[in-house]
Write a protein that holds these residues in place. Structure first.
Motif, PDB file in Angstrom:
ATOM      1  N   UNK A 106      39.844  -6.543 -19.522  1.00  0.00           N
ATOM      2  CA  UNK A 106      38.823  -6.482 -18.686  1.00  0.00           C
ATOM      3  C   UNK A 106      38.765  -5.284 -17.785  1.00  0.00           C
ATOM      4  N   UNK A 107      37.119  -5.006 -17.964  1.00  0.00           N
ATOM      5  CA  UNK A 107      37.186  -3.084 -17.537  1.00  0.00           C
ATOM      6  C   UNK A 107      36.103  -3.991 -15.956  1.00  0.00           C
ATOM      7  N   UNK A 108      35.849  -2.977 -15.625  1.00  0.00           N
ATOM      8  CA  UNK A 108      35.285  -3.314 -14.216  1.00  0.00           C
ATOM      9  C   UNK A 108      34.513  -1.909 -13.059  1.00  0.00           C
ATOM     10  N   UNK A 130      48.933   4.348 -16.831  1.00  0.00           N
ATOM     11  CA  UNK A 130      50.085   5.348 -17.226  1.00  0.00           C
ATOM     12  C   UNK A 130      50.865   5.239 -18.321  1.00  0.00           C
ATOM     13  N   UNK A 131      49.461   6.000 -19.111  1.00  0.00           N
ATOM     14  CA  UNK A 131      49.915   5.839 -20.530  1.00  0.00           C
ATOM     15  C   UNK A 131      49.445   6.920 -21.697  1.00  0.00           C
ATOM     16  N   UNK A 132      49.521   7.491 -21.971  1.00  0.00           N
ATOM     17  CA  UNK A 132      49.023   8.598 -22.634  1.00  0.00           C
ATOM     18  C   UNK A 132      48.165   8.083 -24.024  1.00  0.00           C
ATOM     19  N   UNK A 133      47.763   6.732 -24.206  1.00  0.00           N
ATOM     20  CA  UNK A 133      46.803   5.829 -25.217  1.00  0.00           C
ATOM     21  C   UNK A 133      46.279   5.403 -24.289  1.00  0.00           C
ATOM     22  N   UNK A 134      44.878   4.952 -24.998  1.00  0.00           N
ATOM     23  CA  UNK A 134      43.995   4.154 -24.451  1.00  0.00           C
ATOM     24  C   UNK A 134      42.667   4.176 -25.145  1.00  0.00           C
ATOM     25  N   UNK A 135      42.094   2.445 -24.759  1.00  0.00           N
ATOM     26  CA  UNK A 135      41.527   1.970 -26.353  1.00  0.00           C
ATOM     27  C   UNK A 135      39.524   1.725 -24.527  1.00  0.00           C
ATOM     28  N   UNK A 136      38.986   3.626 -25.741  1.00  0.00           N
ATOM     29  CA  UNK A 136      37.791   3.377 -24.783  1.00  0.00           C
ATOM     30  C   UNK A 136      36.634   2.754 -25.779  1.00  0.00           C
ATOM     31  N   UNK A 137      36.492   0.838 -24.731  1.00  0.00           N
ATOM     32  CA  UNK A 137      35.427   0.192 -25.274  1.00  0.00           C
ATOM     33  C   UNK A 137      33.629   0.320 -24.578  1.00  0.00           C
ATOM     34  N   UNK A 138      32.966  -0.453 -25.379  1.00  0.00           N
ATOM     35  CA  UNK A 138      31.625  -0.751 -24.784  1.00  0.00           C
ATOM     36  C   UNK A 138      30.315   0.406 -24.908  1.00  0.00           C
ATOM     37  N   UNK A 139      30.797   1.599 -25.789  1.00  0.00           N
ATOM     38  CA  UNK A 139      30.837   2.565 -26.659  1.00  0.00           C
ATOM     39  C   UNK A 139      29.339   1.693 -27.336  1.00  0.00           C
ATOM     40  N   UNK A 140      28.827   2.923 -27.890  1.00  0.00           N
ATOM     41  CA  UNK A 140      27.539   2.658 -28.671  1.00  0.00           C
ATOM     42  C   UNK A 140      27.338   3.000 -30.441  1.00  0.00           C
ATOM     43  N   UNK A 141      27.615   1.762 -30.873  1.00  0.00           N
ATOM     44  CA  UNK A 141      28.258   2.258 -32.572  1.00  0.00           C
ATOM     45  C   UNK A 141      26.800   2.799 -32.790  1.00  0.00           C
ATOM     46  N   UNK A 142      27.822   4.084 -34.142  1.00  0.00           N
ATOM     47  CA  UNK A 142      27.031   4.935 -34.499  1.00  0.00           C
ATOM     48  C   UNK A 142      26.579   6.292 -34.246  1.00  0.00           C
ATOM     49  N   UNK A 143      26.692   6.023 -32.410  1.00  0.00           N
ATOM     50  CA  UNK A 143      26.939   7.549 -32.067  1.00  0.00           C
ATOM     51  C   UNK A 143      28.396   8.576 -32.004  1.00  0.00           C
ATOM     52  N   UNK A 144      27.876   9.801 -32.057  1.00  0.00           N
ATOM     53  CA  UNK A 144      29.352  10.658 -31.645  1.00  0.00           C
ATOM     54  C   UNK A 144      30.080  11.254 -30.526  1.00  0.00           C
TER      55      UNK A 144
END
Length: 1355
Positions: free
Chosen positions: A306-308, A601-615
């Motif tokens: 859940x992102x706020x 507090x980790x060194x790996x994170x999944x960034x969600x909500x990005x635009x498909x096909x963009x760099x």
């Protein structure tokens, strides 16, 4: 103080200590219930004359309890006020509550079901029923639903239930105080499929002997919310078997921390659906949410993030709100408040933070610090002992102040020991009031000094001290005085001169940053002040905690079509690290957006909500209480694309065989799937089933964990039983479908003396004339160990009897190079032998063509100037997932200390760190995810390493040089030069040279003849070490080299005399003269230049007198007669050179006129008496210059009204009497047969047409009028500038007089009036209008007749 407002920071201009508008909405909501139920609170101060004194500024008196030092220690409320509070109408109002909740039902089809509930609340709640979150309307379904509400009892009746009525029903009760929902499920079952009742309906649920299967479906996904919003997360939970009234344990976690019901989180379980409601989102709510459903048979979990996002700032440019406000250390005198910095600073650096406090039970927020603090911890002082407080924090930058954070949990200002004692007391619940008892103090003694004084925290804003109470403190409690001293002096100053400290901890403010201080503490009671404690060591005021360093390399990895996995290297030596903030930006946008609003507090994170096909590119910052680090370096760009979207699960393996069989187990082998799905095979799963009398049984899993090898031992089988097997392959996209069932194998122990079959045959390095075959030795050895292998080969389409052996002597190694014939397809098999003989044959390989695939490259050995040996391999057909895999003797390289592997793009190399005998062997490289790209190189001590292979180059005079360079050769080294298998020697044709110092070996030839086509080889020998390198020069390669050699040879001899550096060419000057020119060299005074046209001499240049220069011939106003072949001859006693230019070529000749056309001026417009003329000028005009006029991209059809012509160097187009139809784009094109030059002009919007003088209308052709009558004619005139108007009669100009009145009004209207016509007025009249854009006329005839003339005779 208004005169000082200019120097006060904006955040101090409007202190909001006592401003009620300063409250946050959540705080107003929090304290509204307290205000409604309690009209009184502690306030004010008490005099020393009274133990109980009324509090001022209150409608009803409230009494404060104070001690003898006038310190407030509690408050007392009269029973009158308590009674008043109970009778207050506001206290009767409360949110809805379900006294009886609706119960779930399971019914048969066609039956009726009734859900009912009892609800309390004031004002009376409004009740609404929902089906799957859709409000039910009885009027929309007459007879289906019946809803009743009587005396707080509410019911929903569903008539004649069918399968569509199976759903979750919700009843919602709402009034002005809030809303509450309850849930119930209705399951409708068919009578044709009755479900056996597993247990009695009544009585406790028994789980004995039941295994539950739990499935979580209808799951919530990755969710995005914004501060202040409400969010619900829910999952449907299916538990089989479904036992009546069975309640599983349902738990919710955030970041692996168990959640409990609170005002921020509401949890609900409806019997088959678990729901978590986040009532008021804050950034503290961001995280990984996990639903855990536990039964006696185990548990199932499901998780999603859940992102706020931050709420919009109240002031543009202000930072986001801080988060996670907590109280770290609470005691009688102060509370340390800590928080986390926000990810968004509003575009300007955060100057610091304000901490606010509010006493529980009030709505009055007080700012605790006058200037912002940058450190994310702050001790709040000035608290009343025993009172409870909540805190919040606001960030400030130069644009403004952020929204306040979520308030902290309430905390009381008391010592931890007192707090623990109160929590442990069971005599009475805590009421928020302090019970004051007063006893006569006993005779006391002066307390001894405190001990263990130390500085527990130091920043540039404050210092925190802690100590232990004295061992002897008398019969009464002690308090403390804190003293400070600047280091290096003995001047001690008391810090708390007015009020002693009650707790063994103290926070000091207003210390000079950078100065060093020592501290000590004294105890005091009624008997006096004790001795000071031992002073602390010198402490320099300043932040002891450093801001963390920037994180290291950031690596993004594709995940899904809307998310990317970002990993990074942790900050070095970071202390008290809170976590990391990640930001992402679309490449090229330079706009950065936060990926998380709560530090991770980790060194790996999944960034969600990005635009498909963009760099996207990413960067990371580290956070601790001291601040936020600098950004890391930006990552490489990554396209947002599903990582496994292009992958599929593998095809099934095939070719299952038995490698060994004992009494209770079998070893299987199989072949890799023909299609691996685009991703590496991660493992295999084996299933087996027993076959009884030819009937297969049920499949069983042989291995739960995937096996990486293509061989596996299946255990726990039964001896003398028959079995079938199937295998499935897995990759990152999933597990593929199983293979076809194998043949039926009997599980009986092998007792044969010879070995079992080898397995896992692989083909490498397939070429036109050879390939490498690899295999693994048999699992079953036989009676004796395996001592060799035999390889068999046959053409793929040959019969079985065509098998033949590759080797007559047994091979010791598990690989061999096989020579084959180009163009054929082959299959192979391998047999192992021991002392008893040759064993079973292996499975046959797939057919392999003898073909070198396009783009195939070999491993190249390289020795640099430092003598470092490396093997280099390049692959041109790699995929994004391809990897280089190096091996030695076709086995994995385990000793990596002897070599280093380097891979960049499509190239990989192995560098030998310390070459030695241990490194001798066959080195091979395989490129995965290709069509078998591989190569090998045999490194031995008897090989002379080469720095470069045999190559060829051309020297001066067209001589040909063959050469190579060896790494190192002794003086005894020798070279054989071989051409087409024949050794050639030094002579007139071949010149050889061998430089043993540099290792350069070369052979030169004066020229090449057709007899020199073939293969050249240099054979090297130095002691036992040998090597050779060959170069094939045949076909087009040889012809091109021979042609180039001959050309350079001729060029050499040509340049010995006068010659052309640049051959004859032409150019056109701006004056349209054609100049023929050439550049010459190696000239002398005796050299002459003869110019010819069509072999007739036209000019002679003698005594040129320059070594290098330019010769020119100018042709003025070129015409057709100048066409011809031009030639220049240079000659003297050293020889001659010739250059020719053909100007008869139509293309060259016409292009000269195109250059003339380039001199044309832009197309212009002018007005004439007849109309409009378009024209352009050229420097020189010739009949060869083809010209075409265009209108709107179409060639103009000329007529009497539109004509074209040439006058001198002017080319023109005349448009007579233009109209609006003539407006548009005109062009003149100079044509050369292929295209050419075009000049254009647009008449649209030009004055030539619109602004030309015009007679718009109004005049008749003929006017017949009776004598004596008045004649009045009017016409419209247009044009800009305003035209001149002239009237004519019979082609002679007339003027206005009393008889004939001529007028021109407003520049638009021309009138002609005769007051009384007579016969002399008959005639032809004309009006002529003229301006600079043109002239136009209008004509009419006047005929006057006498009435009495018969027939109306006219004159």
């Amino acid at each position: 103080m208004s005169f000082m407002s200019g120097s006060i920071p904006f955040y101090q201009k409007h202190h909001l200590h006592y401003d009620r508008g300063y409250r946050s909405k959540e705080t107003q909501s929090k304290v509204s219930q307290y205000q409604a139920s309690s009209r009184y609170s502690a306030s004010g101060s008490a005099s020393a004359e009274s133990r109980l004194s009324p509090s001022p500024k209150r409608a009803k008196p409230t009494y404060l309890a104070v001690d003898k030092d006038n310190q407030i220690i509690g408050y007392v409320i009269h029973e009158h006020e308590e009674h008043f509070k109970r009778m207050n109408e506001d206290s009767l109002m409360h949110a809805p509550e379900f006294v009886i909740k609706p119960r779930s039902h399971t019914v048969w089809e066609k039956q009726c079901v009734r859900l009912h509930c009892t609800v309390s609340g004031w004002p009376d709640p409004r009740v609404v029923w929902y089906k799957n979150n859709v409000a039910l309307d009885p009027l929309a379904n007459p007879g289906k639903y019946k809803i009743e509400s009587r005396y707080s009892v509410h019911s929903l009746e569903i008539n004649k239930c069918d399968f569509d009525d199976t759903a979750q029903y919700r009843v919602s009760a709402m009034n002005s105080q809030g809303e509450l929902s309850a849930f119930a499920s209705v399951v409708v079952k068919s009578r044709f499929h009755p479900i056996p009742q597993l247990m009695p309906i009544f009585g406790p649920v028994s789980e004995y002997g039941i295994t539950f299967q739990t499935h979580i479906v209808d799951k919530f996904g990755v969710s995005f919310g914004r501060e202040g919003e409400t969010m619900s997360l829910g999952c449907t939970v299916i538990i089989y078997p479904a036992l009546h009234r069975y309640q599983p344990e349902v738990e919710w976690y955030r970041d692996d921390v168990l959640l409990s019901p609170s005002k921020w989180t509401h949890m609900h379980w409806s019997g088959d659906r678990a729901t978590l409601t986040l009532t008021h989102l804050n950034k503290e709510d961001e995280g990984l949410y996990t639903l855990r459903v536990t039964t006696k048979s185990g548990y199932e979990t499901y998780s999603a993030y859940v992102f706020v996002r931050d709420a919009d700032a109240e002031v543009e440019g202000a930072p986001a709100a801080p988060l996670d406000v907590r109280c770290l250390d609470a005691n009688k005198d102060y509370i340390i408040v800590a928080w986390k910095q926000p990810a968004v600073d509003g575009g300007n650096s955060i100057l610091g933070y304000f901490v606010d406090r509010c006493e529980v039970g009030t709505t009055h927020w007080i700012q605790c610090n006058d200037t912002p603090v940058k450190f994310a911890r702050f001790p709040v002082t000035g608290l009343v002992e025993g009172r409870s407080y909540i805190f919040r924090v606001r960030a400030v930058n130069k644009s403004g102040i952020s929204r306040p954070s979520r308030v902290s949990e309430p905390v009381a200002a008391m010592d931890p020991a007192d707090r623990a004692r109160m929590r442990g007391s069971t005599s009475a619940p805590w009421t928020g009031q302090i019970i004051v008892t007063e006893e006569e103090p006993a005779e006391g003694i002066v307390p001894s000094k405190p001990c263990d004084l130390q500085v527990t925290e130091a920043t540039k804003n404050y210092v925190v001290l802690s100590w232990k109470p004295p061992g002897e403190k008398g019969l009464e409690g002690v308090m403390y005085y804190v003293e400070k001293c600047v280091s290096g002096t003995d001047s001690w100053q008391r810090v708390n001169t007015e009020i002693p400290v009650k707790s063994p901890r103290f926070a000091l403010f207003d210390l000079a940053e950078g100065k060093a201080y020592r501290f000590r503490v004294r105890c005091c009671n009624s008997a006096g002040v004790g001795e000071p404690s031992d002073p602390t060591e010198a402490t320099t005021v300043g932040d002891k905690l450093d801001i963390p360093s920037a994180p290291g390399k950031v690596i993004p990895t594709r995940n899904t079509d809307t998310s990317v996995v970002v990993s990074w290297e942790a900050s070095c030596n970071a202390k008290e690290l809170v976590g990391y903030y990640i930001e992402g930006s679309i490449v090229g946008s330079n706009v950065w957006e936060p990926c998380n609003n709560k530090p991770v507090n980790v060194t790996r994170f999944i960034c969600h909500g990005l635009i498909t096909g963009e760099k996207y590119v990413f960067r990371v910052r580290a956070v601790n209480a001291a601040g936020i680090s600098q950004f890391s370096q930006e990552s490489e760009a990554v396209e947002v694309k599903a990582a496994i979207g292009e992958y599929t699960s593998p095809a099934p393996p095939y070719g299952i065989t038995i490698l060994e069989c004992v009494r209770d187990s079998m070893v299987l082998a199989w072949k890799q799937p023909t299609f691996i799905g685009g991703a590496d095979i991660t493992g295999y799963f084996v299933d087996y089933r027993e076959v009884i009398d030819g009937v297969p049984g049920k499949w069983h899993e042989a291995n739960i964990k995937a096996v990486s090898e293509r061989a596996y031992r299946v255990s726990d089988l039964k001896e003398n039983k028959k079995y079938q097997f199937q295998v499935r392959a897995a990759n990152m996209a999933g597990v593929g479908i199983p293979s076809l069932p194998s043949n039926t194998f009997l599980c009986e122990e092998w007792t044969i003396a010879v070995p079992g079959p080898p397995h896992d045959l692989q083909i490498r390095e397939a070429r036109n004339d050879s390939l490498v075959l690899l295999w693994k030795p048999p699992v079953y050895q036989g009676r004796d160990p395996v001592n060799g292998f035999y390889v068999d080969i046959k053409e793929a389409d040959a019969p079985e009897e065509a098998w033949r052996g590759v080797n007559t002597k047994a091979l010791e190694k598990t690989y061999t190079k096989v020579l084959i014939r180009s163009g054929e397809k082959y299959v192979f098999r391998v047999r192992a032998q021991n002392k008893a003989g040759v064993g079973k044959v292996s499975d046959v390989t797939e057919p392999v063509p003898a073909l070198t695939k396009p783009g195939t490259k070999e491993i190249v050995v390289d020795v640099d100037d430092d003598g470092v040996i490396s093997l280099n391999f390049e692959c041109g057909n790699m995929t994004p997932d391809s990897k280089f895999v190096w091996s030695k003797n076709y086995e994995d390289i385990t000793d990596t200390s002897r070599l280093t592997t380097e891979t960049k793009g499509t190239k990989s190399k192995v560098v030998f760190n310390r070459p030695g005998e241990e490194d001798i062997g066959v080195y091979s490289c395989l490129v995965t995810h290709t069509d078998g790209a591989s190569s090998s190189y045999t490194l031995s001590e008897e090989v002379i390493p080469l720095k470069s292979d045999l190559a060829v180059e051309l020297l001066e005079k067209g001589r040909v040089r063959f050469w190579l360079q060896a790494e190192k050769m002794s003086n005894n080294g020798k070279v054989d030069y071989v051409f087409n298998d024949n050794v050639v020697s030094q002579g007139e044709k071949y010149k050889m040279n061998f430089d043993k110092n540099t290792g350069v070996i070369e052979m030169t030839m004066e020229s090449l003849t057709p007899a020199d086509e073939g293969t050249y080889t240099f054979q090297l020998q130095d002691g036992k070490a040998t090597n050779q390198s060959s170069l094939v020069l045949i076909g087009d390669v040889f012809k091109q080299l021979q042609k180039e050699s001959e050309f350079q040879r001729k060029e050499y001899f040509r340049k010995q005399g006068p010659h052309f550096i640049e051959y004859l060419s032409w150019e056109v000057t701006p004056e349209c003269c054609v100049v023929l020119k050439c550049k010459v060299g190696n000239m002398k005074k005796e050299t002459s230049a003869l110019w010819h046209k069509d072999r007739h001499q036209i000019k002679v240049d003698e005594h040129l007198g320059f070594a290098e220069g330019v010769l020119k011939l100018e042709i003025a106003q070129i015409s057709k007669k100048d066409a011809g072949v031009y030639e220049v001859i240079l000659k003297d006693d050293r020889g001659q050179d010739t250059s020719t230019l053909n100007l008869t070529d139509q293309g060259n000749f016409v292009w000269m006129f195109v250059f003339a056309a380039n001199s044309s001026t832009p197309l212009k417009i002018t007005s004439t008496d007849e109309g409009i003329r378009l024209y352009t000028f050229v420097s020189y005009y010739n009949d060869l210059l083809q010209v075409t006029w265009h209108y709107k991209d179409s060639a103009i059809a000329f007529s009497d009204r539109i004509k074209s012509g040439v006058v001198g160097e002017q080319l023109w187009l005349q448009i007579t009497e233009p109209t609006e139809k003539d407006m548009g784009k005109y062009a003149i094109e100079f044509y050369d047969g292929k295209g050419g030059l075009r000049r254009t002009v647009d008449l649209s919007g030009q004055g030539e047409c619109l602004n030309r003088a015009r007679v718009a209308g109004g005049l008749p052709d003929v006017v017949t009028i009776q004598e004596g009558k008045a004649l009045n004619l009017t016409c419209n005139i247009s044009g800009n500038p305003v035209p001149e108007v002239t009237w004519l009669k019979n082609d002679r100009e007339i003027t206005s007089d009393e008889h004939c009145i001529l007028k021109f009004e407003s520049g638009k209207f021309a009138s002609f009036t005769i007051t009384g016509v007579n016969t002399s007025d008959s005639g032809k009249y004309s009006i002529l209008v003229k301006n600079k854009y043109g002239t136009e006329s209008g004509d009419f005839t006047v005929s006057v007749f006498i009435p009495e003339e018969a027939g109306g005779k006219k004159k």
